[in-house]
Write a protein that holds these residues in place. Structure first.
Motif, PDB file in Angstrom:
ATOM      1  N   GLY A   8      34.940 -20.654  -2.328  1.00 17.53           N
ATOM      2  CA  GLY A   8      35.727 -21.254  -3.395  1.00 17.53           C
ATOM      3  C   GLY A   8      35.041 -22.424  -4.077  1.00 17.53           C
ATOM      4  N   GLU A   9      34.479 -23.335  -3.282  1.00 15.24           N
ATOM      5  CA  GLU A   9      33.839 -24.515  -3.879  1.00 15.24           C
ATOM      6  C   GLU A   9      32.555 -24.143  -4.610  1.00 15.24           C
ATOM      7  OE1 GLU A   9      35.072 -27.502  -4.470  1.00 15.24           O
ATOM      8  OE2 GLU A   9      36.857 -26.523  -3.658  1.00 15.24           O
ATOM      9  N   ALA A  10      31.841 -23.136  -4.107  1.00 15.03           N
ATOM     10  CA  ALA A  10      30.618 -22.696  -4.781  1.00 15.03           C
ATOM     11  C   ALA A  10      30.950 -22.149  -6.169  1.00 15.03           C
ATOM     12  CB  ALA A  10      29.907 -21.636  -3.951  1.00 15.03           C
ATOM     13  N   LEU A  11      32.019 -21.365  -6.261  1.00 12.82           N
ATOM     14  CA  LEU A  11      32.428 -20.833  -7.553  1.00 12.82           C
ATOM     15  C   LEU A  11      32.877 -21.958  -8.477  1.00 12.82           C
ATOM     16  CD1 LEU A  11      33.072 -18.439  -9.426  1.00 12.82           C
ATOM     17  CD2 LEU A  11      35.369 -18.374  -8.398  1.00 12.82           C
ATOM     18  N   ARG A  12      33.709 -22.855  -7.949  1.00 15.09           N
ATOM     19  CA  ARG A  12      34.210 -23.960  -8.762  1.00 15.09           C
ATOM     20  C   ARG A  12      33.048 -24.815  -9.299  1.00 15.09           C
ATOM     21  NH1 ARG A  12      39.321 -26.440  -8.609  1.00 15.09           N
ATOM     22  NH2 ARG A  12      39.783 -25.591  -6.535  1.00 15.09           N
ATOM     23  N   ALA A  13      32.064 -25.080  -8.439  1.00 15.14           N
ATOM     24  CA  ALA A  13      30.931 -25.920  -8.843  1.00 15.14           C
ATOM     25  C   ALA A  13      30.121 -25.256  -9.948  1.00 15.14           C
ATOM     26  CB  ALA A  13      30.047 -26.213  -7.632  1.00 15.14           C
ATOM     27  N   ARG A  14      29.907 -23.956  -9.828  1.00 12.87           N
ATOM     28  CA  ARG A  14      29.120 -23.260 -10.852  1.00 12.87           C
ATOM     29  C   ARG A  14      29.861 -23.230 -12.188  1.00 12.87           C
ATOM     30  NH1 ARG A  14      27.408 -21.646  -6.104  1.00 12.87           N
ATOM     31  NH2 ARG A  14      25.195 -21.144  -5.832  1.00 12.87           N
ATOM     32  N   LEU A  15      31.165 -23.020 -12.129  1.00 11.91           N
ATOM     33  CA  LEU A  15      31.956 -23.016 -13.362  1.00 11.91           C
ATOM     34  C   LEU A  15      31.974 -24.416 -13.983  1.00 11.91           C
ATOM     35  CD1 LEU A  15      34.882 -20.749 -12.153  1.00 11.91           C
ATOM     36  CD2 LEU A  15      33.195 -20.143 -13.893  1.00 11.91           C
ATOM     37  N   ALA A  16      32.116 -25.432 -13.146  1.00 14.19           N
ATOM     38  CA  ALA A  16      32.142 -26.804 -13.652  1.00 14.19           C
ATOM     39  C   ALA A  16      30.816 -27.163 -14.311  1.00 14.19           C
ATOM     40  CB  ALA A  16      32.453 -27.776 -12.520  1.00 14.19           C
ATOM     41  N   ALA A  17      29.701 -26.729 -13.704  1.00 18.42           N
ATOM     42  CA  ALA A  17      28.385 -27.013 -14.273  1.00 18.42           C
ATOM     43  C   ALA A  17      28.209 -26.355 -15.638  1.00 18.42           C
ATOM     44  CB  ALA A  17      27.294 -26.537 -13.321  1.00 18.42           C
ATOM     45  N   ALA A  18      28.961 -25.267 -15.855  1.00 14.83           N
ATOM     46  CA  ALA A  18      28.912 -24.570 -17.135  1.00 14.83           C
ATOM     47  C   ALA A  18      29.981 -25.078 -18.106  1.00 14.83           C
ATOM     48  CB  ALA A  18      29.078 -23.069 -16.919  1.00 14.83           C
TER      49      ALA A  18
ATOM     50  N   GLU B  37      26.229 -16.739  -8.737  1.00 10.99           N
ATOM     51  CA  GLU B  37      25.556 -17.753  -9.546  1.00 10.99           C
ATOM     52  C   GLU B  37      25.650 -17.438 -11.036  1.00 10.99           C
ATOM     53  OE1 GLU B  37      24.389 -16.381  -6.844  1.00 10.99           O
ATOM     54  OE2 GLU B  37      24.037 -18.036  -5.451  1.00 10.99           O
ATOM     55  N   ALA B  38      25.681 -16.149 -11.379  1.00  9.88           N
ATOM     56  CA  ALA B  38      25.722 -15.744 -12.788  1.00  9.88           C
ATOM     57  C   ALA B  38      27.138 -15.638 -13.335  1.00  9.88           C
ATOM     58  CB  ALA B  38      25.004 -14.402 -12.954  1.00  9.88           C
ATOM     59  N   ALA B  39      28.145 -15.905 -12.492  1.00  6.77           N
ATOM     60  CA  ALA B  39      29.537 -15.718 -12.907  1.00  6.77           C
ATOM     61  C   ALA B  39      29.886 -16.436 -14.210  1.00  6.77           C
ATOM     62  CB  ALA B  39      30.483 -16.139 -11.791  1.00  6.77           C
ATOM     63  N   PRO B  40      29.489 -17.713 -14.402  1.00  9.50           N
ATOM     64  CA  PRO B  40      29.849 -18.369 -15.664  1.00  9.50           C
ATOM     65  C   PRO B  40      29.336 -17.615 -16.899  1.00  9.50           C
ATOM     66  CG  PRO B  40      29.119 -19.992 -14.064  1.00  9.50           C
ATOM     67  CD  PRO B  40      28.819 -18.643 -13.476  1.00  9.50           C
ATOM     68  N   ASP B  41      28.098 -17.116 -16.836  1.00 13.05           N
ATOM     69  CA  ASP B  41      27.535 -16.397 -17.975  1.00 13.05           C
ATOM     70  C   ASP B  41      28.246 -15.072 -18.211  1.00 13.05           C
ATOM     71  OD1 ASP B  41      25.669 -18.404 -18.430  1.00 13.05           O
ATOM     72  OD2 ASP B  41      24.174 -17.474 -17.113  1.00 13.05           O
ATOM     73  N   LEU B  42      28.664 -14.410 -17.130  1.00  9.18           N
ATOM     74  CA  LEU B  42      29.335 -13.121 -17.266  1.00  9.18           C
ATOM     75  C   LEU B  42      30.790 -13.273 -17.699  1.00  9.18           C
ATOM     76  CD1 LEU B  42      27.858 -11.388 -14.093  1.00  9.18           C
ATOM     77  CD2 LEU B  42      27.224 -10.954 -16.472  1.00  9.18           C
TER      78      LEU B  42
ATOM     79  N   VAL C  28      34.307  -6.663 -14.308  1.00 13.42           N
ATOM     80  CA  VAL C  28      34.266  -6.691 -12.840  1.00 13.42           C
ATOM     81  C   VAL C  28      32.886  -7.202 -12.431  1.00 13.42           C
ATOM     82  CG1 VAL C  28      34.447  -5.358 -10.703  1.00 13.42           C
ATOM     83  CG2 VAL C  28      35.866  -4.743 -12.678  1.00 13.42           C
ATOM     84  N   ILE C  29      32.857  -8.200 -11.557  1.00 16.94           N
ATOM     85  CA  ILE C  29      31.599  -8.783 -11.077  1.00 16.94           C
ATOM     86  C   ILE C  29      31.540  -8.573  -9.568  1.00 16.94           C
ATOM     87  CG2 ILE C  29      30.207 -10.881 -10.928  1.00 16.94           C
ATOM     88  CD1 ILE C  29      31.921 -11.968 -13.305  1.00 16.94           C
ATOM     89  N   ALA C  30      30.693  -7.654  -9.133  1.00 17.47           N
ATOM     90  CA  ALA C  30      30.608  -7.303  -7.710  1.00 17.47           C
ATOM     91  C   ALA C  30      29.285  -7.799  -7.145  1.00 17.47           C
ATOM     92  CB  ALA C  30      30.741  -5.794  -7.529  1.00 17.47           C
ATOM     93  N   ASP C  31      29.346  -8.805  -6.302  1.00 19.37           N
ATOM     94  CA  ASP C  31      28.164  -9.394  -5.680  1.00 19.37           C
ATOM     95  C   ASP C  31      28.132  -8.986  -4.211  1.00 19.37           C
ATOM     96  OD1 ASP C  31      26.200 -10.952  -4.547  1.00 19.37           O
ATOM     97  OD2 ASP C  31      26.839 -12.829  -5.467  1.00 19.37           O
ATOM     98  N   PRO C  32      27.304  -7.987  -3.842  1.00 24.41           N
ATOM     99  CA  PRO C  32      27.259  -7.564  -2.436  1.00 24.41           C
ATOM    100  C   PRO C  32      26.864  -8.678  -1.473  1.00 24.41           C
ATOM    101  CG  PRO C  32      26.223  -5.916  -3.848  1.00 24.41           C
ATOM    102  CD  PRO C  32      26.463  -7.132  -4.699  1.00 24.41           C
TER     103      PRO C  32
END
Length: 364
Positions: free
Chosen positions: A51-61, A23-28, A164-168
């Motif tokens: 994939g779609e979750a990442l794309r959606a979060r980036l698009a929202a940002a 969820e924080a990927a766009p900010d990082l 590097v963004i590591a989300d366990p």
């Protein structure tokens, strides 16, 4: 979130570790974007799950996402897929100031990182590892590359990521076998330089893979150990070779099994760790009980621990030794092994009789 800093002059970066970082990927990622556009290299399983979750979060940002989806598995770490990846990046008009994101396991990280390294003589890239193996090992340190018929990772480049963004939490969708495979690299860190960490793994191991808090602790400790070693020896001229504990055997076994699902990388490493300690004990460097202790832990975790655990036939010891001769750690034709004087006490040597290696393989 825990942040581990990798202090390389001119190439420093942070490893961010924490559940929910997707969820924080766009900010990082935003501080590393020169324009709101990101080229993502991923693989089919990851794309389907996240994939779609990442794309959606980036698009929202407000970040445009270009995505290349490749076949999964070690077979994609080859010349053909590297060429396909570079051609795609060129078709998308990825510039030197753009950012390539490796979103996947170790195969995607190595492949996308190498493609970025050679594209336009070097494009920046970031790592978002989605497997345990990649989170604790391959996403950190800047090693990128592909396999060839002659051996594993023989073609590549040192190309450090910018973050590097590591989300366990992403590991929850992994098949159990893949999660176990990554655990082989976690064990390696305790064996090479932190006996207390290995003792903690022995105590927590049965719960670790199902307890997110324990798993995150293991990822953090592994990244801390690797970051400190990489800082002291970025291009593996000395101490960084310790990170290859078990890998001289493992890479030969992967080549012998055709880089296939028959033997995953972390499984090969687990078998290789046992063989490295077998060889150390055979040479009188460590106590005879050490290999048994290591294998007992691996077996308690449900992992492959011996050559006999690998399905199907294997080449004879002499042929496996010939595969080891292609190892990129060889110097002047002499194989370098990472051996140990005990758990947590690894060292590098090229003074290993071939007959001892063959005997170890024969008994392994």
């Amino acid at each position: 979130m825990t942040t581990v800093h990798v202090a390389l002059p001119g190439r420093a970066y942070d490893i961010h570790i924490g559940a929910g970082l997707l969820e924080a990927a766009p900010d990082l990622l935003r501080p590393h974007l020169r324009r709101p556009r990101l080229a993502v290299v991923t693989e089919e399983r990851v794309a389907a799950a996240q994939g779609e979750a990442l794309r959606a979060r980036l698009a929202a940002a407000g970040i445009e996402t270009l995505m290349l989806v490749l076949p999964p598995g070690e077979g994609s770490k080859d010349w053909a897929t590297l060429g396909r990846t570079v051609e795609w990046l060129l078709e998308q008009k990825v510039e030197r100031n753009d950012l390539v994101l490796a979103f996947g396991g170790g195969v995607i990280g190595d492949l996308a990182g190498f493609a970025a390294a050679i594209l336009r003589r070097g494009v920046r890239f970031a790592q978002m590892p989605t497997t345990l193996l990649a989170q604790v090992d391959s996403s950190v340190g800047g090693k990128t590359g592909i396999n060839t018929p002659q051996g594993k990772n023989l073609v590549g480049a040192f190309h450090q990521p910018v973050v590097v963004i590591a989300d366990p939490a992403l590991l929850s969708t992994l098949p159990h076998r893949d999660l176990l495979s990554g655990y082989g690299e976690v064990v390696k860190y305790g064996l090479l330089g932190d006996a207390a960490f290995f003792g903690w793994l022995e105590a927590q191991g049965p719960h670790l893979l199902s307890d997110p808090a324990l798993l995150e602790q293991a990822v953090v400790r592994s990244c801390e150990m690797k970051a400190r070693i990489v800082e002291r020896d970025e291009t593996e001229t000395g101490e960084r070779a310790l990170l290859n504990l078990g890998h001289t055997f493992a890479h030969a076994l992967e080549a012998a099994t055709g880089y296939s699902d028959r033997l995953l990388h972390g499984e090969a490493v687990a078998v290789g760790l046992g063989l490295a300690f077998d060889l150390s004990a055979r040479l009188g460097l460590c106590a005879q009980e050490e290999p048994s202790r290591i294998r007992a832990h691996l077996q308690a975790m449900g992992m492959k621990a011996r050559l006999s655990d690998i399905p199907g036939p294997l080449p004879d010891p002499e042929s496996l030794l010939a595969l080891m001769a292609q190892d990129k750690k060889a110097v002047a034709g002499r194989l370098r092994f990472v051996l140990a004087r005990g758990i947590g006490q690894a060292f590098v040597t090229d003074d290993v009789p071939q007959e001892a290696v063959i005997a170890t393989l024969r008994d392994g």
